[in-house]
Design a protein around this motif. Sequence first.
Motif, PDB file in Angstrom:
ATOM      1  N   PHE A  65       3.242  -3.704  -6.065  1.00  0.00           N
ATOM      2  CA  PHE A  65       1.739  -2.967  -6.384  1.00  0.00           C
ATOM      3  C   PHE A  65       1.146  -2.529  -4.927  1.00  0.00           C
ATOM      4  CE2 PHE A  65       1.235  -4.549 -10.291  1.00  0.00           C
ATOM      5  CZ  PHE A  65       1.528  -3.357 -11.256  1.00  0.00           C
ATOM      6  N   GLY A  66       1.330  -3.137  -3.625  1.00  0.00           N
ATOM      7  CA  GLY A  66       1.090  -2.594  -2.522  1.00  0.00           C
ATOM      8  C   GLY A  66       2.220  -1.387  -2.120  1.00  0.00           C
ATOM      9  N   MET A  73       2.307   4.754  -2.162  1.00  0.00           N
ATOM     10  CA  MET A  73       3.019   5.587  -2.091  1.00  0.00           C
ATOM     11  C   MET A  73       2.528   7.037  -2.707  1.00  0.00           C
ATOM     12  SD  MET A  73       3.537   5.086   1.539  1.00  0.00           S
ATOM     13  CE  MET A  73       4.042   3.766   2.389  1.00  0.00           C
ATOM     14  N   ILE A  74       2.832   6.258  -4.352  1.00  0.00           N
ATOM     15  CA  ILE A  74       3.329   7.982  -4.801  1.00  0.00           C
ATOM     16  C   ILE A  74       1.736   7.214  -5.420  1.00  0.00           C
ATOM     17  CG2 ILE A  74       5.671   7.019  -5.138  1.00  0.00           C
ATOM     18  CD1 ILE A  74       5.109   5.579  -7.850  1.00  0.00           C
ATOM     19  N   MET A 134      -3.998 -12.529 -17.048  1.00  0.00           N
ATOM     20  CA  MET A 134      -4.363 -11.351 -16.906  1.00  0.00           C
ATOM     21  C   MET A 134      -5.038  -9.945 -16.062  1.00  0.00           C
ATOM     22  SD  MET A 134      -1.482 -10.099 -18.887  1.00  0.00           S
ATOM     23  CE  MET A 134      -2.009  -8.331 -19.430  1.00  0.00           C
ATOM     24  N   LEU A 135      -6.109 -11.350 -16.656  1.00  0.00           N
ATOM     25  CA  LEU A 135      -7.402 -10.292 -15.637  1.00  0.00           C
ATOM     26  C   LEU A 135      -7.578 -10.845 -14.127  1.00  0.00           C
ATOM     27  CD1 LEU A 135      -9.878  -9.620 -15.471  1.00  0.00           C
ATOM     28  CD2 LEU A 135     -11.615 -10.867 -15.586  1.00  0.00           C
ATOM     29  N   LEU A 136      -6.755 -11.874 -13.701  1.00  0.00           N
ATOM     30  CA  LEU A 136      -6.822 -11.745 -12.372  1.00  0.00           C
ATOM     31  C   LEU A 136      -5.295 -11.310 -12.240  1.00  0.00           C
ATOM     32  CD1 LEU A 136      -7.246 -13.523  -9.363  1.00  0.00           C
ATOM     33  CD2 LEU A 136      -5.057 -15.361 -10.887  1.00  0.00           C
ATOM     34  N   LEU A 137      -4.844 -11.332 -12.431  1.00  0.00           N
ATOM     35  CA  LEU A 137      -3.188  -9.789 -12.195  1.00  0.00           C
ATOM     36  C   LEU A 137      -3.836  -8.453 -12.245  1.00  0.00           C
ATOM     37  CD1 LEU A 137      -0.518 -11.218 -14.686  1.00  0.00           C
ATOM     38  CD2 LEU A 137      -0.725 -12.019 -12.342  1.00  0.00           C
ATOM     39  N   GLY A 138      -4.714  -8.170 -13.306  1.00  0.00           N
ATOM     40  CA  GLY A 138      -5.351  -6.634 -13.227  1.00  0.00           C
ATOM     41  C   GLY A 138      -5.540  -6.777 -11.663  1.00  0.00           C
ATOM     42  N   ILE A 139      -6.773  -7.301 -11.949  1.00  0.00           N
ATOM     43  CA  ILE A 139      -7.353  -7.542 -10.454  1.00  0.00           C
ATOM     44  C   ILE A 139      -6.793  -7.087  -8.917  1.00  0.00           C
ATOM     45  CG2 ILE A 139      -9.593  -7.967  -8.896  1.00  0.00           C
ATOM     46  CD1 ILE A 139     -10.736  -9.473 -11.737  1.00  0.00           C
ATOM     47  N   SER A 140      -6.054  -8.340  -8.951  1.00  0.00           N
ATOM     48  CA  SER A 140      -5.012  -8.380  -7.847  1.00  0.00           C
ATOM     49  C   SER A 140      -4.356  -7.090  -7.592  1.00  0.00           C
ATOM     50  CB  SER A 140      -3.417  -9.563  -8.278  1.00  0.00           C
ATOM     51  OG  SER A 140      -4.844 -10.467  -7.922  1.00  0.00           O
ATOM     52  N   ALA A 141      -3.918  -5.881  -8.716  1.00  0.00           N
ATOM     53  CA  ALA A 141      -3.071  -4.948  -8.745  1.00  0.00           C
ATOM     54  C   ALA A 141      -3.988  -4.027  -8.091  1.00  0.00           C
ATOM     55  CB  ALA A 141      -2.305  -4.784 -10.188  1.00  0.00           C
ATOM     56  N   VAL A 142      -4.611  -4.193  -8.816  1.00  0.00           N
ATOM     57  CA  VAL A 142      -5.926  -2.816  -7.979  1.00  0.00           C
ATOM     58  C   VAL A 142      -6.267  -3.282  -6.183  1.00  0.00           C
ATOM     59  CG1 VAL A 142      -8.243  -1.991  -8.322  1.00  0.00           C
ATOM     60  CG2 VAL A 142      -6.742  -1.692 -10.052  1.00  0.00           C
ATOM     61  N   ILE A 143      -6.008  -4.666  -6.343  1.00  0.00           N
ATOM     62  CA  ILE A 143      -6.969  -4.721  -4.775  1.00  0.00           C
ATOM     63  C   ILE A 143      -5.675  -4.464  -4.075  1.00  0.00           C
ATOM     64  CG2 ILE A 143      -6.521  -6.718  -3.780  1.00  0.00           C
ATOM     65  CD1 ILE A 143      -9.107  -8.030  -5.210  1.00  0.00           C
ATOM     66  N   CYS A 144      -4.405  -4.737  -4.366  1.00  0.00           N
ATOM     67  CA  CYS A 144      -3.355  -4.310  -4.049  1.00  0.00           C
ATOM     68  C   CYS A 144      -2.948  -3.072  -3.700  1.00  0.00           C
ATOM     69  CB  CYS A 144      -1.569  -4.884  -4.104  1.00  0.00           C
ATOM     70  SG  CYS A 144      -1.912  -6.722  -4.079  1.00  0.00           S
ATOM     71  N   ILE A 145      -3.102  -2.081  -4.232  1.00  0.00           N
ATOM     72  CA  ILE A 145      -2.549  -0.782  -4.184  1.00  0.00           C
ATOM     73  C   ILE A 145      -3.972  -0.079  -3.481  1.00  0.00           C
ATOM     74  CG2 ILE A 145      -2.833   1.582  -5.651  1.00  0.00           C
ATOM     75  CD1 ILE A 145      -2.313   0.576  -8.104  1.00  0.00           C
ATOM     76  N   VAL A 146      -4.612  -0.923  -3.287  1.00  0.00           N
ATOM     77  CA  VAL A 146      -6.049  -0.157  -2.551  1.00  0.00           C
ATOM     78  C   VAL A 146      -5.788  -0.883  -0.644  1.00  0.00           C
ATOM     79  CG1 VAL A 146      -8.519   0.082  -1.188  1.00  0.00           C
ATOM     80  CG2 VAL A 146      -7.889   0.061  -3.691  1.00  0.00           C
ATOM     81  N   LEU A 147      -5.738  -1.787  -0.846  1.00  0.00           N
ATOM     82  CA  LEU A 147      -5.156  -2.542   0.807  1.00  0.00           C
ATOM     83  C   LEU A 147      -3.593  -1.489   0.682  1.00  0.00           C
ATOM     84  CD1 LEU A 147      -6.251  -6.147   0.455  1.00  0.00           C
ATOM     85  CD2 LEU A 147      -7.389  -4.521   1.355  1.00  0.00           C
ATOM     86  N   GLY A 148      -2.646  -1.553   0.271  1.00  0.00           N
ATOM     87  CA  GLY A 148      -1.375  -0.633   0.922  1.00  0.00           C
ATOM     88  C   GLY A 148      -1.439   0.908   1.280  1.00  0.00           C
ATOM     89  N   MET A 149      -2.585   1.316   0.998  1.00  0.00           N
ATOM     90  CA  MET A 149      -2.821   2.486   1.576  1.00  0.00           C
ATOM     91  C   MET A 149      -2.930   3.367   2.601  1.00  0.00           C
ATOM     92  SD  MET A 149      -5.698   4.180  -1.125  1.00  0.00           S
ATOM     93  CE  MET A 149      -6.069   4.259  -3.021  1.00  0.00           C
ATOM     94  N   TYR A 180       3.197  -6.122   3.307  1.00  0.00           N
ATOM     95  CA  TYR A 180       3.308  -7.219   2.970  1.00  0.00           C
ATOM     96  C   TYR A 180       2.692  -8.398   3.608  1.00  0.00           C
ATOM     97  CZ  TYR A 180       6.330 -12.080   1.375  1.00  0.00           C
ATOM     98  OH  TYR A 180       6.380 -12.830   1.038  1.00  0.00           O
ATOM     99  N   VAL A 181       2.296  -8.632   4.787  1.00  0.00           N
ATOM    100  CA  VAL A 181       1.858  -9.420   5.270  1.00  0.00           C
ATOM    101  C   VAL A 181      -0.199  -9.715   5.266  1.00  0.00           C
ATOM    102  CG1 VAL A 181       1.084 -10.581   7.956  1.00  0.00           C
ATOM    103  CG2 VAL A 181       3.612  -9.482   7.293  1.00  0.00           C
ATOM    104  N   LEU A 182      -0.299  -8.644   4.501  1.00  0.00           N
ATOM    105  CA  LEU A 182      -1.593  -8.848   4.533  1.00  0.00           C
ATOM    106  C   LEU A 182      -2.044  -8.904   3.444  1.00  0.00           C
ATOM    107  CD1 LEU A 182      -4.576  -7.355   5.164  1.00  0.00           C
ATOM    108  CD2 LEU A 182      -4.050  -5.988   3.986  1.00  0.00           C
TER     109      LEU A 182
END
Length: 198
Positions: free
Chosen positions: A52-53, A57-58, A1-16, A24-26
């Motif tokens: 999450f990437g 957008m929203i 769960m911790l890994l998923l939570g951290i990954s979700a935040v990273i995906c949102i930040v990197l996808g901005m 997706y490629v990144l």
Amino acid sequence: MLLLGISAVICIVLGMGMPTSGVYVLLAALVAPSLVEAGIDQIAAHLFILYFGMMSMITPPVALAAFAAATITRDDPLGTGLAAMRVGWAAFILPFVFVATPEILMQGGWAGIALNLGLALIGVGAVTAGIVGFWGNRLSMVLRLGLVALGIVTLPLGFLPGAAAWHIPAALAVVALAVVLRLRARAGEKTNQGRRTT
């Protein structure tokens, strides 16, 4: 769960501010391998990072889609972004459902797939009605909180301990509540029509 939570935040930040293919490629190169090495199914891991990437957008403060919509409607961009997050809440929880319940991704027996898809639909519908505050009629705060709680319990999040025993009872409670609310809304409509005719 911790890994998923951290990954979700990273995906949102990197996808901005990035297009879908670039996001997706990144993320497939930077985040997905760690999820797969942790034992998560490859399809679930890649759908997790893709969802999450694109949530940037929203998600304020960037929220490109919300800002574009606010420009068209001449509304407050930040308020539009927050409203988009509220209505699009399901996109923030479904990636976790993908990871926890492989049947949602059509992996497993047909009975399990049908059951978990049904649970997911009922859960998402209940929580959305609770957040929006409408199901045939405007809902009171107690009903909204009840629908949100029941919807969350209904969602097939398989990695929560003991949650599986509560999915079906919660789903049945949501269906029963939905029927009662619908019947009450119809009764209200008939009453209003009777008053208009008189």
